[in-house]
Design a protein around this motif. Sequence first.
Motif, short mmCIF file in Angstrom:
data_model
loop_
_atom_site.label_atom_id
_atom_site.label_comp_id
_atom_site.label_asym_id
_atom_site.label_seq_id
_atom_site.Cartn_x
_atom_site.Cartn_y
_atom_site.Cartn_z
N GLY A 54 -7.44 4.50 -5.75
CA GLY A 54 -7.31 3.87 -7.98
C GLY A 54 -5.71 2.63 -8.00
N PRO A 55 -5.17 2.79 -8.64
CA PRO A 55 -3.77 2.58 -8.79
C PRO A 55 -2.89 3.92 -8.73
CG PRO A 55 -4.43 2.96 -11.22
CD PRO A 55 -5.76 3.12 -10.08
N GLY A 56 -1.39 3.85 -8.17
CA GLY A 56 -0.52 4.62 -7.98
C GLY A 56 -0.20 4.54 -6.56
N PRO A 57 0.80 5.42 -6.17
CA PRO A 57 1.26 5.40 -4.48
C PRO A 57 0.07 5.41 -3.73
CG PRO A 57 2.00 6.77 -5.93
CD PRO A 57 1.14 6.35 -7.33
N ARG A 58 0.34 5.39 -2.61
CA ARG A 58 -1.01 5.26 -1.82
C ARG A 58 -0.68 6.24 -0.72
NH1 ARG A 58 -2.03 0.88 3.48
NH2 ARG A 58 -4.05 1.95 3.51
N PRO A 59 -1.64 6.96 -1.04
CA PRO A 59 -1.53 8.24 0.14
C PRO A 59 -0.80 8.46 1.19
CG PRO A 59 -3.59 8.40 -0.59
CD PRO A 59 -3.18 6.86 -1.11
N ARG A 87 -0.98 5.19 4.74
CA ARG A 87 0.11 4.45 4.79
C ARG A 87 0.87 4.86 5.56
NH1 ARG A 87 4.87 5.93 3.86
NH2 ARG A 87 4.86 7.83 2.84
N LEU A 88 0.62 5.72 6.70
CA LEU A 88 1.17 5.78 8.12
C LEU A 88 0.56 5.75 9.35
CD1 LEU A 88 3.29 9.64 7.55
CD2 LEU A 88 4.51 7.34 7.54
N LEU A 89 -0.87 5.23 8.68
CA LEU A 89 -1.79 5.08 10.12
C LEU A 89 -1.47 3.61 9.83
CD1 LEU A 89 -5.10 6.73 9.16
CD2 LEU A 89 -4.23 7.05 11.38
N GLU A 90 -1.13 2.58 8.63
CA GLU A 90 -1.32 1.75 8.88
C GLU A 90 0.13 0.75 9.21
OE1 GLU A 90 -0.97 -2.61 5.72
OE2 GLU A 90 -2.34 -0.58 5.34
N LYS A 91 0.76 1.87 9.20
CA LYS A 91 2.66 1.28 9.15
C LYS A 91 3.07 1.63 11.51
CE LYS A 91 7.07 3.14 8.61
NZ LYS A 91 8.54 4.00 8.41
#
Length: 203
Positions: A7-12, A16-20
Amino acid sequence: MTERSTGPGPRPKVPRLLEKYELDGLGDELEARWTDPEERTGLRTLADRFNERLLEAALESANVELLTEDVGHLYALLTEETGSRGEQLQARRRLERADVDVEALTDEFVSYGAIRTYLTAYRDASLPEPTPEDARRRERRAIERLRQRTVAVTESKLDRLSEADRLEVGSHRVLATVQVVCEECHAQYDVSKLLENGACDCD
């Protein structure tokens, strides 16, 4: 399992690190190891696994060459879990010379709580309900570890006394067994055998 948005708000932090760091497949691996009914991996171990993979990806990006087995040791130095203060400082300076922002990198290491949140809230993963056999198998392993620890401690104490000329003993082995006696059916079992059977003679 397909990952979902929270949902809305900062991504967990974990997704985020898995993608980065393009850690493809690591999310699936974490879930599979956590939910494995036979050899379930604990959250702290999974967090270390995640952080080591993150460290490895960061080093590859910075063209820092390391043997695979060295990544775990470097991670332990950066988290101050091993080595002297000098060795820890040397590891950090080595990375800094390779233009690795060590502080930023270690700030991205995740806790076991972050892994738990990722698995349960982000991937909807849950632990399977243990069968009676699973529960007995888990406890049998725990008891066996304690038994082996008792043997190791006893051997160490005997060796210490022998080396100090306070005990005379020839070539020997240390054995430790745990017996269970049912006071109703009067059957006696090695605890491992009882847990394997799942019942005593009363049944």
